[in-house]
Structures are given as structure tokens and as C-alpha cells.
Design a protein around this motif. Structure first.
Motif, PDB file in Angstrom:
ATOM      1  N   LEU A   1     -53.170 -21.274  55.258  1.00  0.00           N
ATOM      2  CA  LEU A   1     -53.621 -20.578  56.468  1.00  0.00           C
ATOM      3  C   LEU A   1     -52.759 -19.358  56.772  1.00  0.00           C
ATOM      4  O   LEU A   1     -53.265 -18.295  57.144  1.00  0.00           O
ATOM      5  N   ALA A   2     -51.439 -19.501  56.599  1.00  0.00           N
ATOM      6  CA  ALA A   2     -50.546 -18.364  56.834  1.00  0.00           C
ATOM      7  C   ALA A   2     -50.843 -17.225  55.860  1.00  0.00           C
ATOM      8  O   ALA A   2     -50.854 -16.051  56.234  1.00  0.00           O
TER       9      ALA A   2
ATOM     10  N   LEU B   1     -53.733 -16.601  54.343  1.00  0.00           N
ATOM     11  CA  LEU B   1     -55.009 -15.994  54.714  1.00  0.00           C
ATOM     12  C   LEU B   1     -54.866 -15.086  55.922  1.00  0.00           C
ATOM     13  O   LEU B   1     -55.397 -13.971  55.939  1.00  0.00           O
ATOM     14  N   CYS B   2     -54.160 -15.557  56.930  1.00  0.00           N
ATOM     15  CA  CYS B   2     -53.986 -14.749  58.147  1.00  0.00           C
ATOM     16  C   CYS B   2     -53.250 -13.450  57.841  1.00  0.00           C
ATOM     17  O   CYS B   2     -53.619 -12.376  58.336  1.00  0.00           O
ATOM     18  N   GLY B   3     -52.201 -13.540  57.020  1.00  0.00           N
ATOM     19  CA  GLY B   3     -51.478 -12.334  56.652  1.00  0.00           C
ATOM     20  C   GLY B   3     -52.339 -11.370  55.865  1.00  0.00           C
ATOM     21  O   GLY B   3     -52.316 -10.156  56.103  1.00  0.00           O
TER      22      GLY B   3
ATOM     23  N   ALA C   1     -49.602 -12.581  49.534  1.00  0.00           N
ATOM     24  CA  ALA C   1     -50.176 -13.733  50.229  1.00  0.00           C
ATOM     25  C   ALA C   1     -50.180 -14.961  49.326  1.00  0.00           C
ATOM     26  O   ALA C   1     -49.932 -16.092  49.789  1.00  0.00           O
TER      27      ALA C   1
ATOM     28  N   ILE D   1     -55.662 -11.072  55.926  1.00  0.00           N
ATOM     29  CA  ILE D   1     -56.679 -10.483  56.798  1.00  0.00           C
ATOM     30  C   ILE D   1     -56.060  -9.428  57.716  1.00  0.00           C
ATOM     31  O   ILE D   1     -56.584  -8.318  57.864  1.00  0.00           O
ATOM     32  N   TRP D   2     -54.948  -9.762  58.340  1.00  0.00           N
ATOM     33  CA  TRP D   2     -54.334  -8.870  59.317  1.00  0.00           C
ATOM     34  C   TRP D   2     -53.913  -7.544  58.690  1.00  0.00           C
ATOM     35  O   TRP D   2     -54.260  -6.469  59.179  1.00  0.00           O
TER      36      TRP D   2
ATOM     37  N   LEU E   1     -63.591 -13.990  55.310  1.00  0.00           N
ATOM     38  CA  LEU E   1     -62.133 -13.931  55.351  1.00  0.00           C
ATOM     39  C   LEU E   1     -61.592 -12.776  54.518  1.00  0.00           C
ATOM     40  O   LEU E   1     -60.636 -12.107  54.916  1.00  0.00           O
TER      41      LEU E   1
ATOM     42  N   TYR F   1     -56.863  -5.430  57.322  1.00  0.00           N
ATOM     43  CA  TYR F   1     -57.585  -4.777  58.409  1.00  0.00           C
ATOM     44  C   TYR F   1     -56.858  -3.525  58.888  1.00  0.00           C
ATOM     45  O   TYR F   1     -57.474  -2.551  59.310  1.00  0.00           O
TER      46      TYR F   1
END
Length: 482
Positions: free
Chosen positions: A7-8, A10-12, A30, A14-15, A386, A18
Motif C-alpha cells: 500500500l505504501a 502504491l500510494c507513493g 516503489a 500515485i502521488w 491506480l 500525479y
């Protein structure tokens, strides 16, 4: 810790993606975060797992990226895309401005022209027609998206889009997988999208809205590095190469359309008539993999179709392509960054799939009620959303779960062609979220903002595609593939 690491990561990803950071660096970073949380060896996962997944993607699909980008650039520089757009505008006129834009986009992208090449021709055409017809400028991005980024990308049988090619090695299918269901999905997407845009146009006329003001700030999408990096993972053409080369005067519409017809016709002949008659016994030799014709035939048919169309285009426009070397150089160069960007996303997916905690994710996905078709649709939807990439999300889903879905399909008597069509349409839904590179680029080219135009993009590119996906799953479950 393993799930937390995934999850960490993926979040990194995406952020930072973007915010315009290059996925070439973000994806391995990642992947290493996910491996670190799981206590796995970092360098081994980078050089073996990550690069193994990325290199497999490049070896399978780079020829399609290369030829697709080259074909799109030559179509643009020969004036053929402009000729087709002008023909549609002339025949349908300002009274059918939205329909003109949608059909022009559909025709060129179904014929193999890169999405981004089409954007830069269709946006000026749409602005001109919309101004004359007093249609709000804010509807132009949705009209272009409907014609270029929906049914011609994921549903229409035989489309040479990379998204339609990706499932072929996994399921042993052709570009014409489940043609009847693809046509049904295409009709739903097109009909629903046109209905919405007609409704939006009528509402604007009742309010006396008109075309609106020109954008106060013009964004050059070909030079904006942040837009370029986002776009690279979304489709198969590097924006920076669009201004290079020399654009000729437009030929007549028939000359312009012939290479597109060759793409579709050659693809059909190779897929359905030639390859089934080929003696593929030589592919069992160790030097070829070994592999099978079912695994490579679909990609071969697209390669041959694009090659034939490129030769046809050059022969028809030899005098018009006065700087052909520049056009060829720009076209082939335009394929590299997108191919490597998507390959990096695939490498990230390979590392995530290698984590022990991924077994939990796999079990959850496969436990979704509704059977393998529903599960596959949700998996491709989620991963495309995602990553902000239909091709990246689709490849990750099939790399990690493709064999499992194929086995479940065999057990349940499901035609692999149905899996193919569901997977491609599923990847072409939530990929159009706000951070998607194609969405960002389209809005920039049209001089619109997310606030002005994104709602209409959501309706025509996401909601319409989801409705079509549900219909395909329902029809496929009831009647099988057709």
C-alpha cells in the motif's frame, strides 16, 4: 508489514506520478519500498524481478509501440489525419459538430493512429466547428475522448491499440476476440456518449451559453515536462516528438483513408485466414522460447498490419513526405519513452506479485462474487485506476493473475476470447481518472480545465464504458462468447 508495504508503494507511486515525476524512476523506487517492508533482498528484486518483468513486456510488445508510433507520425506529417478530420467536418457540418469530432477521432484511432497525434489535430478542428455552431468549448475534450479513448481502444474488434494486443499472449487470442460482444460494447459506448453530449449541448443552448471565451493561458503540451511524463505511461506516443518532422498539405480523403483500411484489412486477413494455416511446429524449438503460435500470433498479425499500412502510406504520399527521414526518426523515437514507462509499471507489478503478502491480495481478488469474469473486470479496473494507465494496469493484472483466470475459464467452460474482451474493456474504464496522462494532455491541448470539462469526460469515458462492461459480462455469462 507486507500488505502495508504494498500500500505504501502504491500510494507513493500515485502521488509522485500525479505531480509529474518520471515513472522510470518511481516504479523501481516503489518496488524497492514494497520489498523493504517485506524484508526481501532489494537489489535482487530490482535486477532480477523488476527487470525480468519489464524486459518481458518490452520483448512482447515493443514492436507494436515502435510501428504504431511511426505510423501515427507518418499519418500526421503526410497530412492524412488532417484530411480525414476536414472531410468529416465538411460532410457533417457545424450543425453536427459533436458528431463530426467523435467520428473523425474514431476513424483515425481505429485505423491505428496514435491517440496523442489525433488529439493535436482534432482539438483545433473541434474548436473551429464548435465556435461556428455555438457549442460550448468545454465539451470539446469529452467529444474527442469519446471518439479516441473508448470503444476504438478497447471494444471494437480488430483495433490495433496496444491495450487490445496485451491479452493475446496470455489467452492465445487474436485482435478480433469476441467480435459480437465487442460490437455490442462499442454501440453502447458510442450511443451513451452521444446521448450525453447532445443533452449537454441542448442544456447549454437553453441557457444561452454559446462557445465561451478563449483560454486565457495556452499550455504547450508538447513542451510541458510534467504533462509529458504523465502521458508517457498512458499511451504509446511521446508528446515531445509531435512538433518534429514536416507536415505536408493534406491529400484527398480517399488517399488519407487507405492506410487505415489496410491496417484493419490486413489484421483481419492475417488473424483469421493466414495464421491458422501456418505450420507452427518450428516454434517448439528451444531457440524460439519455446512458444506457440497461439501465444505470438496475435502480436504478429498487428505487426504485419501496421507494417503493410506504413508501406502503403509512404507509397501514396512519397512526394508529400519531403522530410521523410525526420518524420521516421521522430516516429520511432516517440515509441521509446512510452514503452519503457509502461514496462517500468509492469516491473513494479512483478515485484509486488513476488511479495509473500500478495497471496492475500490474490485470494481476495479471486474470492469476489460473480465468477472469474467479474473478478477479472474489477482487477483490471482497480489496477488501471491506480497506475493511471490502461496498458500498465492490464499487463500487471494479467502478469500476476492471467494463468489463474485462464485455468478458471477452462474449468468453467469460458471462452478465452471472452476473458480477452472483458479484460480490455475493464482496463479502459477507471484509467480515465484525473491523473491519467491522456486526460491531462487532452485538457491542455483543448485549453480547458478539469473543473470545466472533466465531468463530461467521466460520463462518456468512464460511465459509458462501465455500462458496456456490465453488458458484455451479462451477455457473455448468458450466451458465451460471440
Amino acid at each position: 508489514m507486507g500488505i502495508a508495504g504494498i500500500l505504501a508503494a502504491l500510494c507513493g507511486l500515485i502521488w509522485f506520478a500525479y505531480r509529474g515525476w518520471s515513472v522510470l524512476l518511481l516504479a523501481p523506487a516503489a518496488a524497492l519500498i514494497a520489498a523493504a517492508f517485506a524484508g526481501e533482498p532489494l537489489l535482487a528484486h530490482w535486477t532480477q524481478t523488476f527487470m525480468g518483468g519489464a524486459s518481458r513486456f518490452v520483448s512482447q510488445f515493443f514492436p507494436i509501440f515502435l510501428l504504431g508510433a511511426l505510423f501515427g507520425k507518418l499519418m500526421d506529417d503526410s497530412g492524412s489525419v488532417t484530411a480525414i478530420a476536414n472531410f468529416m467536418a465538411e460532410k457533417l457540418g457545424p450543425r453536427r459538430a459533436i458528431l463530426s469530432v467523435v467520428l473523425a477521432g474514431a476513424f483515425v484511432t481505429y485505423g491505428g493512429v496514435s491517440l496523442f497525434v489525433a488529439f493535436f489535430v482534432l482539438a483545433p478542428m473541434a474548436q473551429k466547428l464548435f465556435r461556428r455552431a455555438a457549442v460550448p468549448r468545454r465539451l470539446a475534450p469529452a467529444a474527442i475522448a469519446l471518439g479516441t479513448s473508448t470503444f476504438t481502444m478497447s471494444a471494437l474488434p480488430g483495433t490495433p491499440a496496444i491495450q487490445n494486443a496485451i491479452p493475446m499472449p496470455f489467452f492465445g487470442t487474436t485482435p478480433f476476440a469476441a467480435p459480437g460482444l465487442g460490437v455490442v460494447a462499442s454501440v453502447i459506448m458510442l450511443g451513451f456518449g452521444l446521448w450525453w453530449l447532445a443533452r449537454a449541448e441542448a442544456a447549454a443552448r437553453r441557457k444561452g451559453e454559446g462557445y465561451g471565451n478563449e483560454p486565457s493561458v495556452h499550455v504547450d503540451a508538447t513542451q510541458d515536462q510534467a504533462i509529458r511524463e504523465r502521458a508517457a505511461a498512458a499511451h504509446e506516443f511521446d508528446l515531445a516528438e509531435i512538433p518534429h518532422g514536416h507536415r505536408a498539405d493534406a491529400p484527398n480523403a480517399l488517399i488519407a483513408a487507405l492506410p487505415l483500411i489496410v491496417v484493419v484489412g490486413a489484421n483481419l486477413v492475417i488473424s483469421l485466414l493466414v495464421l491458422p494455416r501456418v505450420d507452427d511446429s518450428f516454434l517448439s524449438e528451444e531457440r524460439w522460447g519455446p512458444t506457440t503460435l497461439a501465444a505470438v500470433g496475435g502480436v504478429w498479425s498487428v505487426i504485419v498490419a501496421l507494417s503493410a499500412a506504413i508501406v502503403t502510406l509512404i507509397l501514396l504520399n512519397w512526394r508529400r513526405l519531403t522530410a521523410i527521414r525526420d518524420s521516421v526518426d521522430a516516429g520511432v523515437t516517440a515509441s521509446v519513452l512510452p514503452a519503457m514507462s509502461v514496462a517500468s509499471l509492469v516491473g513494479f507489478g512483478a515485484v509486488v506479485a513476488a511479495m509473500p503478502a500478495f497471496a492475500v491480495v490474490r485470494a481476495w481478488v479471486l474470492s469476489i462474487e460473480g465468477g472469474p469474469l467479474v473478478s477479472l473486470a474489477i482487477a483490471t479496473n482497480v489496477l488501471a485506476s491506480l497506475t493511471g494507465s490502461a496498458s500498465g494496469g492490464l499487463t500487471i493484472a494479467l502478469d500476476t493473475l492471467g494463468e489463474t483466470y485462464l485455468r478458471l475459464a477452462e474449468q468453467g467452460g469460458i471462452d478465452p476470447a471472452l476473458l480477452h474482451r472483458v479484460a480490455v474493456i475493464g482496463a479502459g474504464t477507471l484509467d480515465s481518472l484525473p491523473h491519467n496522462g491522456a486526460v491531462v494532455t487532452l485538457l491542455a491541448v483543448c485549453g480547458c480545465t478539469h473543473k470545466e470539462s472533466y465531468l463530461d469526460i467521466v460520463v462518456v469515458a468512464i460511465i459509458g464504458a462501465i455500462i458496456a462492461l456490465v453488458a458484455v459480462i451479462a451477455l457473455g455469462s448468458a450466451f458465451g462468447s460471440f
